[in-house]
Design a protein around this motif. Sequence first.
Motif, PDB file in Angstrom:
ATOM      1  N   ASN A 147       0.786  -1.238   0.000  1.00  0.00           N
ATOM      2  CA  ASN A 147       0.000   0.000   0.000  1.00  0.00           C
ATOM      3  C   ASN A 147       0.821   1.293   0.000  1.00  0.00           C
ATOM      4  OD1 ASN A 147      -2.334  -1.400  -0.167  1.00  0.00           O
ATOM      5  ND2 ASN A 147      -3.015  -1.023   1.924  1.00  0.00           N
ATOM      6  N   THR A 148       2.130   1.192  -0.037  1.00  0.00           N
ATOM      7  CA  THR A 148       2.939   2.400  -0.145  1.00  0.00           C
ATOM      8  C   THR A 148       2.692   3.045  -1.510  1.00  0.00           C
ATOM      9  OG1 THR A 148       4.662   1.513   1.282  1.00  0.00           O
ATOM     10  CG2 THR A 148       5.315   3.275  -0.202  1.00  0.00           C
ATOM     11  N   ASN A 149       2.605   4.381  -1.526  1.00  0.00           N
ATOM     12  CA  ASN A 149       2.407   5.077  -2.795  1.00  0.00           C
ATOM     13  C   ASN A 149       3.771   5.270  -3.478  1.00  0.00           C
ATOM     14  OD1 ASN A 149       1.926   6.889  -4.875  1.00  0.00           O
ATOM     15  ND2 ASN A 149       0.388   8.036  -3.717  1.00  0.00           N
ATOM     16  N   TYR A 150       4.126   4.291  -4.324  1.00  0.00           N
ATOM     17  CA  TYR A 150       5.452   4.321  -4.939  1.00  0.00           C
ATOM     18  C   TYR A 150       5.609   5.472  -5.932  1.00  0.00           C
ATOM     19  CZ  TYR A 150       6.391  -0.091  -2.688  1.00  0.00           C
ATOM     20  OH  TYR A 150       6.582  -1.044  -1.739  1.00  0.00           O
ATOM     21  N   ARG A 151       4.482   5.894  -6.523  1.00  0.00           N
ATOM     22  CA  ARG A 151       4.573   7.006  -7.465  1.00  0.00           C
ATOM     23  C   ARG A 151       5.008   8.274  -6.728  1.00  0.00           C
ATOM     24  NH1 ARG A 151      -0.261   6.517 -10.160  1.00  0.00           N
ATOM     25  NH2 ARG A 151      -1.214   8.312  -9.149  1.00  0.00           N
ATOM     26  N   ALA A 152       4.444   8.478  -5.519  1.00  0.00           N
ATOM     27  CA  ALA A 152       4.837   9.646  -4.721  1.00  0.00           C
ATOM     28  C   ALA A 152       6.313   9.554  -4.319  1.00  0.00           C
ATOM     29  CB  ALA A 152       3.950   9.768  -3.487  1.00  0.00           C
ATOM     30  N   VAL A 153       6.765   8.336  -3.961  1.00  0.00           N
ATOM     31  CA  VAL A 153       8.171   8.138  -3.586  1.00  0.00           C
ATOM     32  C   VAL A 153       9.073   8.482  -4.775  1.00  0.00           C
ATOM     33  CG1 VAL A 153       9.916   6.483  -2.795  1.00  0.00           C
ATOM     34  CG2 VAL A 153       7.580   6.343  -1.901  1.00  0.00           C
ATOM     35  N   LEU A 154       8.650   8.023  -5.956  1.00  0.00           N
ATOM     36  CA  LEU A 154       9.417   8.276  -7.176  1.00  0.00           C
ATOM     37  C   LEU A 154       9.466   9.778  -7.487  1.00  0.00           C
ATOM     38  CD1 LEU A 154      10.769   6.681  -9.549  1.00  0.00           C
ATOM     39  CD2 LEU A 154       8.640   7.052 -10.801  1.00  0.00           C
ATOM     40  N   LEU A 155       8.296  10.451  -7.386  1.00  0.00           N
ATOM     41  CA  LEU A 155       8.239  11.901  -7.654  1.00  0.00           C
ATOM     42  C   LEU A 155       9.129  12.658  -6.674  1.00  0.00           C
ATOM     43  CD1 LEU A 155       4.468  12.642  -8.442  1.00  0.00           C
ATOM     44  CD2 LEU A 155       6.411  12.732  -9.995  1.00  0.00           C
ATOM     45  N   PHE A 156       9.081  12.249  -5.404  1.00  0.00           N
ATOM     46  CA  PHE A 156       9.908  12.890  -4.378  1.00  0.00           C
ATOM     47  C   PHE A 156      11.395  12.746  -4.728  1.00  0.00           C
ATOM     48  CE2 PHE A 156      12.426  12.316  -0.477  1.00  0.00           C
ATOM     49  CZ  PHE A 156      12.202  13.530   0.155  1.00  0.00           C
ATOM     50  N   SER A 157      11.802  11.516  -5.106  1.00  0.00           N
ATOM     51  CA  SER A 157      13.210  11.290  -5.437  1.00  0.00           C
ATOM     52  C   SER A 157      13.622  12.108  -6.656  1.00  0.00           C
ATOM     53  CB  SER A 157      13.466   9.804  -5.721  1.00  0.00           C
ATOM     54  OG  SER A 157      12.809   9.005  -4.782  1.00  0.00           O
ATOM     55  N   ALA A 158      12.739  12.130  -7.671  1.00  0.00           N
ATOM     56  CA  ALA A 158      13.052  12.892  -8.883  1.00  0.00           C
ATOM     57  C   ALA A 158      13.173  14.383  -8.552  1.00  0.00           C
ATOM     58  CB  ALA A 158      11.967  12.664  -9.931  1.00  0.00           C
ATOM     59  N   ALA A 159      12.250  14.878  -7.702  1.00  0.00           N
ATOM     60  CA  ALA A 159      12.264  16.294  -7.324  1.00  0.00           C
ATOM     61  C   ALA A 159      13.562  16.644  -6.590  1.00  0.00           C
ATOM     62  CB  ALA A 159      11.054  16.604  -6.445  1.00  0.00           C
ATOM     63  N   LEU A 160      13.986  15.742  -5.704  1.00  0.00           N
ATOM     64  CA  LEU A 160      15.210  15.969  -4.948  1.00  0.00           C
ATOM     65  C   LEU A 160      16.416  16.041  -5.888  1.00  0.00           C
ATOM     66  CD1 LEU A 160      15.387  16.364  -1.949  1.00  0.00           C
ATOM     67  CD2 LEU A 160      15.939  13.959  -1.675  1.00  0.00           C
ATOM     68  N   LEU A 161      16.415  15.155  -6.876  1.00  0.00           N
ATOM     69  CA  LEU A 161      17.499  15.124  -7.858  1.00  0.00           C
ATOM     70  C   LEU A 161      17.546  16.444  -8.645  1.00  0.00           C
ATOM     71  CD1 LEU A 161      19.587  12.994  -8.969  1.00  0.00           C
ATOM     72  CD2 LEU A 161      18.003  12.721 -10.882  1.00  0.00           C
ATOM     73  N   LEU A 162      16.359  16.904  -9.101  1.00  0.00           N
ATOM     74  CA  LEU A 162      16.301  18.153  -9.871  1.00  0.00           C
ATOM     75  C   LEU A 162      16.781  19.336  -9.034  1.00  0.00           C
ATOM     76  CD1 LEU A 162      12.882  17.869 -11.760  1.00  0.00           C
ATOM     77  CD2 LEU A 162      15.176  17.562 -12.689  1.00  0.00           C
ATOM     78  N   LEU A 163      16.413  19.341  -7.743  1.00  0.00           N
ATOM     79  CA  LEU A 163      16.786  20.454  -6.866  1.00  0.00           C
ATOM     80  C   LEU A 163      18.278  20.456  -6.559  1.00  0.00           C
ATOM     81  CD1 LEU A 163      13.922  20.304  -4.241  1.00  0.00           C
ATOM     82  CD2 LEU A 163      14.456  22.278  -5.645  1.00  0.00           C
ATOM     83  N   ARG A 164      18.795  19.286  -6.171  1.00  0.00           N
ATOM     84  CA  ARG A 164      20.170  19.223  -5.694  1.00  0.00           C
ATOM     85  C   ARG A 164      21.184  19.185  -6.834  1.00  0.00           C
ATOM     86  NH1 ARG A 164      20.241  21.001  -0.818  1.00  0.00           N
ATOM     87  NH2 ARG A 164      22.458  20.613  -1.080  1.00  0.00           N
ATOM     88  N   LYS A 165      20.931  18.289  -7.798  1.00  0.00           N
ATOM     89  CA  LYS A 165      21.926  18.069  -8.831  1.00  0.00           C
ATOM     90  C   LYS A 165      21.835  19.127  -9.933  1.00  0.00           C
ATOM     91  CE  LYS A 165      24.604  14.706 -10.853  1.00  0.00           C
ATOM     92  NZ  LYS A 165      25.532  14.783 -11.501  1.00  0.00           N
ATOM     93  N   PHE A 166      20.589  19.432 -10.350  1.00  0.00           N
ATOM     94  CA  PHE A 166      20.437  20.341 -11.491  1.00  0.00           C
ATOM     95  C   PHE A 166      20.049  21.755 -11.090  1.00  0.00           C
ATOM     96  CE2 PHE A 166      19.707  16.006 -13.017  1.00  0.00           C
ATOM     97  CZ  PHE A 166      20.710  15.933 -13.970  1.00  0.00           C
ATOM     98  N   ARG A 167      19.961  22.000  -9.759  1.00  0.00           N
ATOM     99  CA  ARG A 167      19.707  23.362  -9.263  1.00  0.00           C
ATOM    100  C   ARG A 167      18.454  23.994  -9.864  1.00  0.00           C
ATOM    101  NH1 ARG A 167      21.942  23.958  -4.614  1.00  0.00           N
ATOM    102  NH2 ARG A 167      23.520  22.363  -4.576  1.00  0.00           N
ATOM    103  N   PHE A 168      17.402  23.198 -10.024  1.00  0.00           N
ATOM    104  CA  PHE A 168      16.143  23.742 -10.536  1.00  0.00           C
ATOM    105  C   PHE A 168      15.516  24.674  -9.509  1.00  0.00           C
ATOM    106  CE2 PHE A 168      14.118  21.428 -14.266  1.00  0.00           C
ATOM    107  CZ  PHE A 168      15.339  21.059 -14.805  1.00  0.00           C
TER     108      PHE A 168
END
Lengths: 192, 187
Positions: A147-168
């Motif tokens: 029942n974990t919302n994996y899509r939310a986990v994936l979006l969170f990870s992608a968002a973190l990557l965009l913020l930290r690595k690509f400075r969005f």
Amino acid sequence: MELIELFLAFLQVGALSFGGGYAAIPLISRQAIDTYGWMTVEDFSDLVTIAEMTPGPIAINAATFIGMRVSGIPGALIATLGVILPSCIIVSLLAYLYYRFRKLTLIQGMLKSLRPAVVSMILAAGLTILIPTFFGNVTSLGNLLENTNYRAVLLFSAALLLLRKFRFNPIVVMLITGGAELAARLILKYLT
Amino acid sequence: MSTKKKLIKIFLSTLYLSAFTFGGGYVIVTLLKTKFVDELHWIDEKEMLDLVAIAQSSPGPIAVNGAIVVGYKLCGIPGICFAVLGAVIPPFFIIALISVAYNAFRSNEAVQAVLFGMRSGVCAVIASVVYDMASGIVKNKDMTGIILMFAAFTANFFFKVNVVYIILAAALIGVIRTLVEVRHGTH
């Protein structure tokens, strides 16, 4: 009565939120969810999202939003007044003292100890939004995995990557995660 | 320049900055500096840094605090009133409008999906801010700070201690620590 409660609640938010916008989040959730029950965790998450997307300080956005919902325009005005009143008094006084004495050692020393505590409380407030987003459907440890919302986990990870690595820009990141969730739901609806 | 003109200029500057700055108080403080130090030359650089320190170390929204120090410096109490009014008006009207439409807006399925998705984004933004702030404390090898960080998190998240008490306790520790340091001459 509600107006007095709004005023007092936001007076506390204004007087105790050291360190900018994010520091106000735990104080606002404390007042609006736990103490007065003006909103649910769900509504609060929306409020933080809306506040992040619109210009202006989070504390003022939140005061206006909650004030409006609790008692209309008068509520919004009273809550906003409450949140800025401590600043007006404290900051004017400090500015006056600064021009008299030009010394701030004690204040800066106090801030040095406040910052770590504030960081922790921002983290705790973030977790109160994150946990229902990821595990909102989990009712017991037994169904945690399915029942974990994996899509939310994936979006969170992608968002973190965009913020930290690509400075969005944070607002762009939020718009991307919002758009991605909408697209995912539309595709799933189309397929079924 | 006459006081009246100055007040109008202060009001319009904070109004403009508040309407167009996303991303929190630190951004608006930088813009206040650009406007009043670099562009208008109404405040000198060193003084502005001290005023910014006051704005950032006081409680309350940093954008409002920044407006207060600038308003006070330029025109005293009337300056404060005009600067704060300018800083508050844009977010107030924008959010008041949104909150009126919120219920209709919220029951729309597409809006629900977007808001839910954005929650993951907000959490990532918060995580990133926490990471930056915490790594600053760890890098400074501020042991008291690191201990305070863990203690505050445990008290708040696990034991649900009221944030008000945590802030007051941390402030008190800071004051005591500074007084001890000043007495030992290490400051």
